[in-house]
Design an enzyme around this catalytic site. Sequence first.
Site, PDB file in Angstrom:
ATOM      1  N   GLU A  16     -10.340   4.380   3.860  1.00  0.00           N
ATOM      2  CA  GLU A  16      -9.417   5.113   3.002  1.00  0.00           C
ATOM      3  C   GLU A  16      -9.799   4.846   1.554  1.00  0.00           C
ATOM      4  O   GLU A  16      -9.832   3.695   1.116  1.00  0.00           O
ATOM      5  CB  GLU A  16      -7.960   4.720   3.272  1.00  0.00           C
ATOM      6  CG  GLU A  16      -7.485   5.181   4.647  1.00  0.00           C
ATOM      7  CD  GLU A  16      -5.975   5.107   4.809  1.00  0.00           C
ATOM      8  OE1 GLU A  16      -5.287   4.671   3.863  1.00  0.00           O
ATOM      9  OE2 GLU A  16      -5.476   5.497   5.876  1.00  0.00           O
TER      10      GLU A  16
ATOM     11  N   GLU B  28      -9.548  13.070   7.644  1.00  0.00           N
ATOM     12  CA  GLU B  28      -9.455  14.392   7.015  1.00  0.00           C
ATOM     13  C   GLU B  28     -10.812  15.089   6.947  1.00  0.00           C
ATOM     14  O   GLU B  28     -10.914  16.287   7.216  1.00  0.00           O
ATOM     15  CB  GLU B  28      -8.892  14.246   5.604  1.00  0.00           C
ATOM     16  CG  GLU B  28      -7.475  13.712   5.544  1.00  0.00           C
ATOM     17  CD  GLU B  28      -7.133  13.239   4.153  1.00  0.00           C
ATOM     18  OE1 GLU B  28      -6.604  14.055   3.377  1.00  0.00           O
ATOM     19  OE2 GLU B  28      -7.412  12.069   3.835  1.00  0.00           O
TER      20      GLU B  28
ATOM     21  N   ARG C 156       2.095  17.209  12.724  1.00  0.00           N
ATOM     22  CA  ARG C 156       3.412  17.834  12.838  1.00  0.00           C
ATOM     23  C   ARG C 156       3.396  19.339  12.590  1.00  0.00           C
ATOM     24  O   ARG C 156       4.413  20.000  12.768  1.00  0.00           O
ATOM     25  CB  ARG C 156       4.406  17.185  11.858  1.00  0.00           C
ATOM     26  CG  ARG C 156       4.737  15.744  12.176  1.00  0.00           C
ATOM     27  CD  ARG C 156       5.813  15.207  11.237  1.00  0.00           C
ATOM     28  NE  ARG C 156       5.378  15.219   9.844  1.00  0.00           N
ATOM     29  CZ  ARG C 156       4.680  14.241   9.272  1.00  0.00           C
ATOM     30  NH1 ARG C 156       4.332  13.178   9.983  1.00  0.00           N
ATOM     31  NH2 ARG C 156       4.335  14.327   8.006  1.00  0.00           N
TER      32      ARG C 156
ATOM     33  N   THR D   5      -4.484   6.663   0.177  1.00  0.00           N
ATOM     34  CA  THR D   5      -5.680   7.500   0.178  1.00  0.00           C
ATOM     35  C   THR D   5      -5.601   8.572  -0.906  1.00  0.00           C
ATOM     36  O   THR D   5      -4.616   9.293  -1.013  1.00  0.00           O
ATOM     37  CB  THR D   5      -5.855   8.175   1.545  1.00  0.00           C
ATOM     38  OG1 THR D   5      -5.866   7.167   2.557  1.00  0.00           O
ATOM     39  CG2 THR D   5      -7.145   8.963   1.607  1.00  0.00           C
TER      40      THR D   5
ATOM     41  N   TYR E 165       2.714   2.902  15.408  1.00  0.00           N
ATOM     42  CA  TYR E 165       3.427   3.107  14.144  1.00  0.00           C
ATOM     43  C   TYR E 165       4.888   3.502  14.311  1.00  0.00           C
ATOM     44  O   TYR E 165       5.678   3.368  13.367  1.00  0.00           O
ATOM     45  CB  TYR E 165       2.700   4.122  13.264  1.00  0.00           C
ATOM     46  CG  TYR E 165       2.986   5.575  13.573  1.00  0.00           C
ATOM     47  CD1 TYR E 165       3.865   6.310  12.772  1.00  0.00           C
ATOM     48  CD2 TYR E 165       2.394   6.211  14.659  1.00  0.00           C
ATOM     49  CE1 TYR E 165       4.118   7.642  13.044  1.00  0.00           C
ATOM     50  CE2 TYR E 165       2.654   7.542  14.938  1.00  0.00           C
ATOM     51  CZ  TYR E 165       3.504   8.252  14.123  1.00  0.00           C
ATOM     52  OH  TYR E 165       3.758   9.566  14.395  1.00  0.00           O
TER      53      TYR E 165
ATOM     54  N   ASP F  33       0.847  -1.190   0.000  1.00  0.00           N
ATOM     55  CA  ASP F  33       0.000   0.000   0.000  1.00  0.00           C
ATOM     56  C   ASP F  33       0.886   1.245   0.000  1.00  0.00           C
ATOM     57  O   ASP F  33       1.721   1.416   0.898  1.00  0.00           O
ATOM     58  CB  ASP F  33      -0.910  -0.006   1.227  1.00  0.00           C
ATOM     59  CG  ASP F  33      -2.029   1.020   1.105  1.00  0.00           C
ATOM     60  OD1 ASP F  33      -2.335   1.453  -0.014  1.00  0.00           O
ATOM     61  OD2 ASP F  33      -2.619   1.374   2.146  1.00  0.00           O
TER      62      ASP F  33
ATOM     63  N   TYR G 236       1.442   5.639  -0.492  1.00  0.00           N
ATOM     64  CA  TYR G 236       1.030   6.851   0.232  1.00  0.00           C
ATOM     65  C   TYR G 236       1.252   8.002  -0.749  1.00  0.00           C
ATOM     66  O   TYR G 236       2.082   8.860  -0.548  1.00  0.00           O
ATOM     67  CB  TYR G 236       1.924   6.969   1.472  1.00  0.00           C
ATOM     68  CG  TYR G 236       1.556   8.004   2.509  1.00  0.00           C
ATOM     69  CD1 TYR G 236       0.284   8.104   3.018  1.00  0.00           C
ATOM     70  CD2 TYR G 236       2.548   8.850   3.008  1.00  0.00           C
ATOM     71  CE1 TYR G 236      -0.017   9.036   4.007  1.00  0.00           C
ATOM     72  CE2 TYR G 236       2.265   9.779   3.996  1.00  0.00           C
ATOM     73  CZ  TYR G 236       0.969   9.867   4.491  1.00  0.00           C
ATOM     74  OH  TYR G 236       0.683  10.785   5.479  1.00  0.00           O
TER      75      TYR G 236
END
Length: 423
Positions: free
Chosen positions: A204, A369, A148, A355, A249, A132, A134
């Site tokens: 997603e 989101e 962040r 996504t 994670y 998968d 990103y």
Amino acid sequence: MSSILRSFIEVPADSHFPIQNLPYAIFSPKEGGPPRVGVAISNHVLDLALLEEEGLFTDDTLRNKTLFAKPTLNDFMALGRPAWRAARARLQQLLREDEPTLRDNLELRTRALRLMAAVQFHLPATIGDYTDFYSSRDHATNVGVMFRGKENALMPNWLHLPVAYHGRASSIVLSGTPVIRPQGQTAADDITPTFGPSRLVDFELEMGFFVGPGNALGDPIPVQEATEHIFGLVLVNDWSARDIQKWEYQPLGPFLAKNFATTISPWVIPLEALEPFRCPAPAQEPTPLPYLRADQDSSYDIHLEVTLQSEQMASPLVIARSNFRNLYWTMSQQLAHHTITGCNMRPGDLLASGTISGPTEDSYGSLLELTWRGSKPITLPSGEERRFLQDGDQLTLSGWCQGDGYRVGFGEATGKLLPAISL
């Protein structure tokens, strides 16, 4: 193909499955019988195993082979683009309005064409490995801003390579399969974990592609040749447990938050069917390293929608609209990067996009989101609010390319979230 191509089978203008599409699936009759390969035309499935038995595939790449009386597409995927093109050309010929072979043979037509409502679908391939990516800049930026801040939204490597993680192939399920709420460790204070059902289950919006011939170990696939290894595309819902993900994670990335279910649509749309909908890929700055540069790399104009329906709702609500062209990293770049180490891809391996979010709030491809970490809940027609998915919610992805008087569609990828199992 041109929109003037017509089938002897009536196809409504809003059908996902005109003669310009002809996607592949694995099906079996509900009354019994082994799974085999079929293609969609309108609301019917054309039985390719039967056509093969009748000797109707005459091209040298297909003749005297048993490819379609199989429970998966893997053997057909392995043959490569010459065989895929030959099969597609023959199927379009047989289904044309001016071709009598099927049209005028009532006995053969009756056996070969089955209503979709009368068949059961199965996973289209034996999926050996699943990766998968990103690859949406908007999605990566949104997530980065949340966790962040704006100045450090994208990690330093993101604009230089297609980031990915290796998923779990064993828990890929077909559209319509219920999804059980996962359980695991979470930590509200990021220090002390507790165990229980995930409270932040998300969807997603993704798409994925199946690998065809693949490559030998140690022999990378060049980016310029990558499309020769892409058999076709499916819709993908990468179900996610955000609270489990947040705790686990660091430092190696997603694990249990992603391994409980990934839903795919049953129909695999061949790359040739998408050719009329090619569009420029996003500009990439900085310029990627040479092994990721393709002279004529492109994306596809595929409209995507997400609907949510709670148990209290009479009909589903569209909660997001996006487009495949929003992906920053292309499929060719994903495949070239995946194999640059010499990693060997095999027929039936699945690579998902990550996504697919767009630049506007209504084009975000996840509840993370859409509700901005739950701070902006969605109000449903029933009066309920959703920050993340609740038990009983049904989530559906759909997608299509709009042609001149026809659509090339992907069908749907649907899953209903069920309560966690009591331990």
